[in-house]
Design an enzyme around this catalytic site. Structure first.
Site: not given
Length: 209
Positions: A43, A131
């Site tokens: 990411e 998350k």
């Protein structure tokens, strides 16, 4: 690559490498290093100036890797990340417009959550996983408690996770963890050891491949 394939890769690796840098060139270099060291789920945070350029460059250079955009706060950023080749979006909080936009373009979306209520809200909104952020505010024991009530929730603790604690989070039921600096600064052996420790920490019923 379909959303389910992205999530399968993420779950198989058990770690998402997080790159934040001073500029696009530094982000590209760091992301390529992580991929070349053996972790192909990375990411790149949009807090990095020029992050979208870095995403496009890394996708072009390593087409078999799964590259995503992090710290996605709005629909415009989500669309630009998708057009740049990102395969997943990670957010610090829940933004329904980001979820809708990401799914419109076939991207997996992982919104940030910090409570059982937010986990349920995110899943109802269609999140591919959530998350748990910031993970340093919780413990693996708290994650176990959350999963007692919500065993169907795919949770990725992020923010304060390191090589020592990553296996503990996975052993507690996380499908993966998000990690930053240690991955970029370490070499292939560091990444290999991390991935092995995470794989070994999985419950037998959760082990893949």
């Amino acid at each position: 690559m379909y959303r389910w394939q992205v999530m399968e890769r993420l779950a198989r690796r058990g770690v998402v490498g997080i790159v934040r840098a001073s500029d696009a060139q530094a982000a590209e270099k760091a992301a390529l290093q992580v991929v070349d060291n053996g972790l192909d789920v990375v990411e790149i945070s949009l807090t990095t100036p020029g992050a979208l350029t870095a995403i496009t460059q890394v996708v072009a250079a390593r087409p078999d890797a799964v590259i995503g955009a992090g710290t996605v706060l709005d629909e415009a950023s989500a669309r630009l990340a998708a057009l740049g080749g990102a395969r997943f979006l990670v957010c610090p909080s829940l933004h329904p417009a980001v979820l809708a936009c990401g799914h419109r373009y076939g991207l997996a979306v992982l919104p940030g959550v910090a409570s059982a209520t937010e986990i349920v809200t995110a899943l109802e909104a269609g999140a591919d996983a959530v998350k748990l952020f910031p993970a340093r505010a919780f413990t693996p024991g708290v994650l176990r408690d959350l999963l007692q009530a919500l065993p169907q929730a795919p949770i990725v603790p992020t923010g304060g996770v390191d090589a020592a604690s990553a296996p503990e989070w996975v052993a507690a039921g996380a499908i993966a963890v998000g990690m930053g600096g240690a991955l970029a600064s370490g070499g292939a052996e560091t990444v290999c050891d991390l991935l092995k420790s995470v794989a070994d920490a999985r419950l037998p019923s959760e082990r893949v491949g």
